[in-house]
Design an enzyme around this catalytic site. Structure first.
Site, PDB file in Angstrom:
ATOM      1  N   VAL A  35      -3.758 -10.985  -6.177  1.00  0.00           N
ATOM      2  CA  VAL A  35      -2.703 -11.249  -7.167  1.00  0.00           C
ATOM      3  C   VAL A  35      -1.630 -10.146  -7.074  1.00  0.00           C
ATOM      4  CG1 VAL A  35      -3.753 -10.014  -9.126  1.00  0.00           C
ATOM      5  CG2 VAL A  35      -2.370 -12.031  -9.546  1.00  0.00           C
ATOM      6  N   ARG A  86      -0.363  -9.033  -4.474  1.00  0.00           N
ATOM      7  CA  ARG A  86       0.510  -9.273  -3.316  1.00  0.00           C
ATOM      8  C   ARG A  86       1.349 -10.517  -3.461  1.00  0.00           C
ATOM      9  NH1 ARG A  86      -3.038  -8.633   1.960  1.00  0.00           N
ATOM     10  NH2 ARG A  86      -2.313 -10.737   2.366  1.00  0.00           N
ATOM     11  N   ASP A 120       0.810  -1.230   0.000  1.00  0.00           N
ATOM     12  CA  ASP A 120       0.000   0.000   0.000  1.00  0.00           C
ATOM     13  C   ASP A 120       0.839   1.274   0.000  1.00  0.00           C
ATOM     14  OD1 ASP A 120      -2.109  -1.791   0.254  1.00  0.00           O
ATOM     15  OD2 ASP A 120      -2.256  -1.538   2.423  1.00  0.00           O
ATOM     16  N   GLY A 162      -4.840  -1.120  -1.820  1.00  0.00           N
ATOM     17  CA  GLY A 162      -4.226   0.101  -1.279  1.00  0.00           C
ATOM     18  C   GLY A 162      -4.825   0.520   0.049  1.00  0.00           C
TER      19      GLY A 162
HETATM   20  O1  F6P Z   1      -2.430  -3.983   3.348  1.00  0.00           O
HETATM   21  C1  F6P Z   1      -2.265  -4.807   2.247  1.00  0.00           C
HETATM   22  C2  F6P Z   1      -3.609  -5.236   1.712  1.00  0.00           C
HETATM   23  O2  F6P Z   1      -3.395  -6.071   0.602  1.00  0.00           O
HETATM   24  C3  F6P Z   1      -4.555  -4.090   1.347  1.00  0.00           C
HETATM   25  O3  F6P Z   1      -4.233  -3.477   0.140  1.00  0.00           O
HETATM   26  C4  F6P Z   1      -5.882  -4.797   1.366  1.00  0.00           C
HETATM   27  O4  F6P Z   1      -6.947  -3.935   1.633  1.00  0.00           O
HETATM   28  C5  F6P Z   1      -5.711  -5.767   2.501  1.00  0.00           C
HETATM   29  O5  F6P Z   1      -4.314  -5.970   2.691  1.00  0.00           O
HETATM   30  C6  F6P Z   1      -6.361  -7.093   2.269  1.00  0.00           C
HETATM   31  O6  F6P Z   1      -6.262  -7.817   3.433  1.00  0.00           O
HETATM   32  P1  F6P Z   1      -6.541  -9.386   3.536  1.00  0.00           P
HETATM   33  O7  F6P Z   1      -5.338 -10.083   2.980  1.00  0.00           O
HETATM   34  O8  F6P Z   1      -6.711  -9.598   4.995  1.00  0.00           O
HETATM   35  O9  F6P Z   1      -7.758  -9.665   2.725  1.00  0.00           O
END
Ligand code: F6P
Length: 363
Positions: free
Chosen positions: A295, A297, A145, A188
């Site tokens: 995807v 991440r 983010d 984000g």
């Molecule tokens: O903080 C990283 C993030 O990928 C954000 O962009 C997103 O809102 C959140 O984590 C999603 O979280 P989770 O993996 O718990 O669904």
């Protein structure tokens, strides 16, 4: 300090102390975590220190769930996504006896330093463990983010932006073939860094972010203007945290569910679909929606993120060697430095100069 072993002597002064360093990753994962773990480990091993992986964030300390990090365990992990020490959102301040268990582990198991790699919430846990309990902690900021304050860029962000940009490029060609509006929703959380950077890189025709309201009417106007000057497709990038706002003043945040995550943050998601429906109804242009989701991440970090993560890891190991606890590694311009964790509070919003730049190309 517990566990400090003098192993060298020069004249009247010890020239070296061997220390035991714990490394943890907490919160959501992001590309580059393993590159940091490798850098901290290799730098510490070079200094003949002992390095220990703490499994699943601060939970690893609370449950004393550790394993040794040696040359072999960090071999080959530089390009790997995820984290070899696993992660969780365990917050010792929110769990019964959480802080006591973590403190006891540090003291009784002889940790001289803990390197905590995490996002803004992990930095706040780490700050409190330093300020309230004087645990020997060093923070390393991570997140796709890019919303951790006091540092210009976090590793993971470049990879997420690249993935989103690749997706926008692909959507461009199919949008063009079908005369469609393509809405792409990116992650984000409460900031629009990924949306703005991927929107600029991908040549978006409108970008919606949480930091600056763009109404549905304004978005449709930009699309109509494009079509009036002969363009028959448009790309709209929307950050998951942007609100669906109308000229009437009505607005709402769209959520994937009413549940919150372990840290109490809302589960965002769905703004893309809601916006796409409004655009199609108001402009009459066929509209399709793509939600990129996790995807962004996963997978291997970009070269830029590998370099950045390596620099963060080396800096963290240096802070440990210098016993500069209560600090977070930070990137200021081109320089890798550190800041007191006490200064790391809240979120870092998008520099709106980037959005102004992007808006040159809207409509
Ligand atoms: O903080 C990283 C993030 O990928 C954000 O962009 C997103 O809102 C959140 O984590 C999603 O979280 P989770 O993996 O718990 O669904």
């Amino acid at each position: 300090m517990a566990g400090v072993i003098p192993i060298g002597f020069a004249g009247a002064a010890y020239i070296f102390t061997r220390v035991r360093v714990g490394v943890l990753t907490a919160g959501g994962d992001c590309p580059g975590l393993n590159a940091v773990i490798r850098a901290v480990t290799r730098k510490c091993l070079n200094g003949r220190h002992e390095v220990v992986g703490l499994r699943r964030g601060y939970l690893g300390l609370a449950e004393r769930n550790y394993f040794p990090l040696d040359m072999r365990s960090v071999s080959g992990i530089l390009p790997l996504g995820g984290t070899i020490v696993s992660t969780s959102s365990f917050d010792p301040f929110r769990e019964p006896e959480g802080v006591e268990r973590v403190s006891a582990a540090v003291e009784e198991d002889g940790f001289d330093a803990i390197v905590a790699i995490g996002g803004e919430h992990t930095m706040s846990i780490t700050r409190r463990l330093w300020e309230e309990n004087r645990l020997p902690v060093v923070g390393v900021p991570k997140t796709i983010d890019n919303d951790v304050p006091c540092t210009d860029f976090t590793f993971g962000f470049d990879t997420a932006v690249q993935i989103a940009t690749d997706a926008i490029d692909r959507l461009h060609t199919t949008a063009q073939s079908h005369d469609r509006v393509m809405v792409i929703e990116v992650m984000g959380r409460n900031t629009g860094w990924i949306a703005v950077f991927s929107g600029i890189a991908g040549g978006a025709d409108a970008i919606l972010i949480p930091e600056l309201e763009l109404t549905v009417e304004d978005t449709c106007k930009a699309i109509n203007t494009r079509h009036e000057r002969g363009k028959d497709f448009s790309i709209v990038v929307v950050a998951e945290g942007a609100e669906l706002a109308f000229a009437s003043g009505e607005k709402r945040q769209v959520r994937a569910s009413q549940e919150t995550d372990q840290y109490g943050y809302p589960r965002l998601g769905g703004i893309g679909q809601a916006l796409g429906t409004e655009i199609e109804a108001r402009t009459g242009f066929e509209t399709r929606v793509t939600t990129l989701g996790h995807v962004q991440r996963g997978g291997t970090p970009t070269a830029t993120d590998r370099v950045l993560a390596t620099r963060y890891g080396i800096q963290a190991a240096e802070l440990v060697e210098e016993q500069r606890f209560g600090e977070m590694t930070a990137l200021h311009g081109q320089e890798m430095t550190s800041v007191p964790l006490s200064e790391v509070q809240g979120l870092k919003p998008v520099d709106l100069g980037y959005l102004r730049l992007a808006s040159t190309f809207f409509g």
